[in-house]
Design a protein around this motif. Structure first.
Motif, PDB file in Angstrom:
ATOM      1  N   ALA A 161       0.938  -1.016   0.100  1.00 24.76           N
ATOM      2  CA  ALA A 161      -0.029  -0.044   0.017  1.00 24.76           C
ATOM      3  C   ALA A 161       0.712   1.110  -0.075  1.00 24.76           C
ATOM      4  N   TYR A 162       2.070   1.344   0.935  1.00 20.12           N
ATOM      5  CA  TYR A 162       2.831   2.228   0.723  1.00 20.12           C
ATOM      6  C   TYR A 162       3.443   2.693  -0.538  1.00 20.12           C
ATOM      7  N   VAL A 163       3.897   1.407  -1.257  1.00 23.35           N
ATOM      8  CA  VAL A 163       4.637   1.710  -2.575  1.00 23.35           C
ATOM      9  C   VAL A 163       3.595   2.203  -3.490  1.00 23.35           C
ATOM     10  N   GLN A 164       2.462   1.729  -3.403  1.00 32.13           N
ATOM     11  CA  GLN A 164       1.291   2.006  -4.493  1.00 32.13           C
ATOM     12  C   GLN A 164       0.986   3.586  -4.196  1.00 32.13           C
ATOM     13  N   SER A 165       0.838   4.161  -3.052  1.00 33.05           N
ATOM     14  CA  SER A 165       0.683   5.332  -2.696  1.00 33.05           C
ATOM     15  C   SER A 165       1.634   6.264  -3.306  1.00 33.05           C
ATOM     16  N   TYR A 166       2.895   5.688  -3.834  1.00 33.42           N
ATOM     17  CA  TYR A 166       3.807   6.690  -4.526  1.00 33.42           C
ATOM     18  C   TYR A 166       3.688   6.460  -5.923  1.00 33.42           C
ATOM     19  N   GLY A 167       2.750   5.880  -6.404  1.00 31.95           N
ATOM     20  CA  GLY A 167       2.620   5.432  -7.995  1.00 31.95           C
ATOM     21  C   GLY A 167       2.999   4.205  -8.446  1.00 31.95           C
ATOM     22  N   GLY A 168       3.141   3.221  -7.465  1.00 38.13           N
ATOM     23  CA  GLY A 168       3.565   1.880  -7.762  1.00 38.13           C
ATOM     24  C   GLY A 168       2.580   1.108  -8.556  1.00 38.13           C
ATOM     25  N   PRO A 169       2.897   0.082  -9.146  1.00 35.23           N
ATOM     26  CA  PRO A 169       1.689  -0.501  -9.805  1.00 35.23           C
ATOM     27  C   PRO A 169       0.596  -1.135  -8.941  1.00 35.23           C
ATOM     28  N   GLU A 170      -0.492  -1.158  -9.514  1.00 37.31           N
ATOM     29  CA  GLU A 170      -1.670  -1.626  -8.623  1.00 37.31           C
ATOM     30  C   GLU A 170      -2.164  -2.899  -9.152  1.00 37.31           C
ATOM     31  N   VAL A 171      -2.111  -3.889  -8.381  1.00 41.66           N
ATOM     32  CA  VAL A 171      -2.561  -5.154  -8.490  1.00 41.66           C
ATOM     33  C   VAL A 171      -4.125  -5.360  -8.015  1.00 41.66           C
ATOM     34  N   PRO A 172      -4.834  -5.944  -9.307  1.00 42.59           N
ATOM     35  CA  PRO A 172      -6.356  -6.084  -8.961  1.00 42.59           C
ATOM     36  C   PRO A 172      -6.585  -6.957  -7.966  1.00 42.59           C
ATOM     37  N   THR A 173      -7.651  -6.882  -7.256  1.00 44.79           N
ATOM     38  CA  THR A 173      -8.153  -7.802  -6.249  1.00 44.79           C
ATOM     39  C   THR A 173      -9.193  -8.641  -6.939  1.00 44.79           C
ATOM     40  N   GLY A 174      -9.459  -9.835  -6.050  1.00 47.73           N
ATOM     41  CA  GLY A 174     -10.251 -10.806  -6.701  1.00 47.73           C
ATOM     42  C   GLY A 174      -9.882 -12.017  -7.179  1.00 47.73           C
ATOM     43  N   GLN A 175     -10.653 -12.472  -8.059  1.00 48.60           N
ATOM     44  CA  GLN A 175     -10.427 -13.792  -8.674  1.00 48.60           C
ATOM     45  C   GLN A 175      -9.534 -13.240 -10.016  1.00 48.60           C
ATOM     46  N   LEU A 176      -8.299 -13.645 -10.140  1.00 48.62           N
ATOM     47  CA  LEU A 176      -7.615 -13.203 -11.437  1.00 48.62           C
ATOM     48  C   LEU A 176      -7.458 -14.297 -12.360  1.00 48.62           C
ATOM     49  N   SER A 177      -7.866 -15.512 -12.376  1.00 50.29           N
ATOM     50  CA  SER A 177      -7.715 -16.514 -13.135  1.00 50.29           C
ATOM     51  C   SER A 177      -9.149 -17.037 -13.612  1.00 50.29           C
ATOM     52  N   SER A 178      -9.240 -17.686 -14.451  1.00 52.94           N
ATOM     53  CA  SER A 178     -10.576 -18.259 -14.953  1.00 52.94           C
ATOM     54  C   SER A 178     -10.284 -19.863 -15.371  1.00 52.94           C
ATOM     55  N   THR A 179     -11.642 -20.596 -15.437  1.00 60.87           N
ATOM     56  CA  THR A 179     -11.554 -21.918 -15.969  1.00 60.87           C
ATOM     57  C   THR A 179     -12.162 -21.796 -17.311  1.00 60.87           C
ATOM     58  N   ASP A 180     -12.495 -20.857 -17.950  1.00 59.20           N
ATOM     59  CA  ASP A 180     -13.035 -20.742 -19.193  1.00 59.20           C
ATOM     60  C   ASP A 180     -12.135 -21.069 -20.190  1.00 59.20           C
ATOM     61  N   LYS A 181     -12.305 -22.173 -21.207  1.00 55.58           N
ATOM     62  CA  LYS A 181     -11.427 -22.732 -22.024  1.00 55.58           C
ATOM     63  C   LYS A 181     -10.982 -21.978 -23.196  1.00 55.58           C
ATOM     64  N   ASP A 182     -11.788 -20.943 -23.474  1.00 52.85           N
ATOM     65  CA  ASP A 182     -11.425 -20.004 -24.431  1.00 52.85           C
ATOM     66  C   ASP A 182     -10.360 -19.045 -23.871  1.00 52.85           C
ATOM     67  N   THR A 183     -10.665 -18.687 -22.675  1.00 45.70           N
ATOM     68  CA  THR A 183      -9.682 -17.776 -21.859  1.00 45.70           C
ATOM     69  C   THR A 183      -8.134 -18.378 -21.723  1.00 45.70           C
ATOM     70  N   ILE A 184      -8.417 -19.880 -21.263  1.00 47.74           N
ATOM     71  CA  ILE A 184      -7.396 -20.480 -21.179  1.00 47.74           C
ATOM     72  C   ILE A 184      -6.307 -20.782 -22.595  1.00 47.74           C
TER      73      ILE A 184
END
Length: 182
Positions: free
Chosen positions: A42-65
Motif C-alpha cells: 500500500a505504501y509503494v502504491q501510494s507513490y505511484g507503484g503498480p496496482e494489482v487487481p483484487t479478487g479472482q484473477l484466473s478463469s476456468t473458461d476454455k477460450d480464456t485458457i
C-alpha cells in the motif's frame, strides 16, 4: 500470522540486502508477515507503484485458457518453458518454476519485472491478457499427464533419454543372457 511461503515473487521473501554479487540472487526466507507485506505494498502504491487487481484473477473458461496459452508461448515460454517449470537463462541465471506462485504473485511479477523478467505494461499486455496468462498457468498446474509418466513434463529430450537408457540396459541384459547360454 505465519510468514509467507518462500515461493518466488516480488513480495514473497526479499533478495535484499544481497550477501554478495552473483548471477542469481539467493532466496531468503521472508522477514515480513502478510499484514506487513500488505502495508508495504500500500505504501509503494501510494507513490505511484503498480496496482494489482483484487479478487479472482484466473478463469476456468476454455477460450480464456487457450488465449492465455497463446500469449504465454509468445511472451513467457522462452524463459519459463512451455510447461511453466522454469528454465536456464544466460550467465548462470534462471527463470523460476511457476507451480508454487499464486495468481497475485505472477500478476505482480508481470507488473514489476523482478530480476531478469521484463515489465509487461498495460500497453504490452492488457489486464485481461495478463489474466488469460494466469488462467493458462493455473490450468497447467491442474493438468494431469494423460500419457503415462511425464518425467516432470519437461519435454521430449528427457523422455527420449530415459527410453534410450532403458533400451541400452535391456540390450545389455539380452546380450549377457545370450552369452550365458553359449
Amino acid at each position: 500470522m505465519a510468514p509467507r511461503s518462500t515461493s518466488r515473487s516480488p513480495r514473497a521473501g526479499c533478495h535484499w540486502p544481497l550477501a554478495g554479487q552473483a548471477a542469481q540472487a539467493a532466496r531468503k526466507p521472508p522477514k515480513f508477515t502478510d499484514d506487513q507485506i500488505t502495508q508495504l505494498v500500500a505504501y509503494v502504491q501510494s507513490y505511484g507503484g503498480p496496482e494489482v487487481p483484487t479478487g479472482q484473477l484466473s478463469s476456468t473458461d476454455k477460450d480464456t485458457i487457450a488465449e492465455g496459452g497463446r500469449l504465454f508461448r509468445l511472451n513467457c515460454a522462452a524463459c519459463h518453458a512451455f510447461s511453466t517449470k522454469g528454465g536456464a537463462l544466460s550467465s548462470g541465471k534462471t527463470a523460476p518454476n511457476l507451480n508454487d506462485a499464486t495468481d497475485k504473485q505472477i500478476y505482480e511479477a508481470m507488473l514489476t519485472g523482478p530480476e531478469n523478467m521484463p515489465v509487461f505494461a498495460n500497453n504490452q499486455l492488457t489486464p485481461d491478457e495478463k489474466k488469460a496468462i494466469l488462467s493458462y498457468v493455473q490450468a497447467q498446474k491442474a493438468d494431469m499427464d494423460q500419457g503415462g509418466f511425464g518425467i516432470g513434463r519437461s519435454g521430449p529430450v528427457p523422455e527420449g533419454l530415459v527410453i534410450f537408457v532403458i533400451g541400452i540396459i535391456a540390450l545389455l541384459f539380452v546380450t549377457l543372457w545370450i552369452a550365458g547360454k553359449s
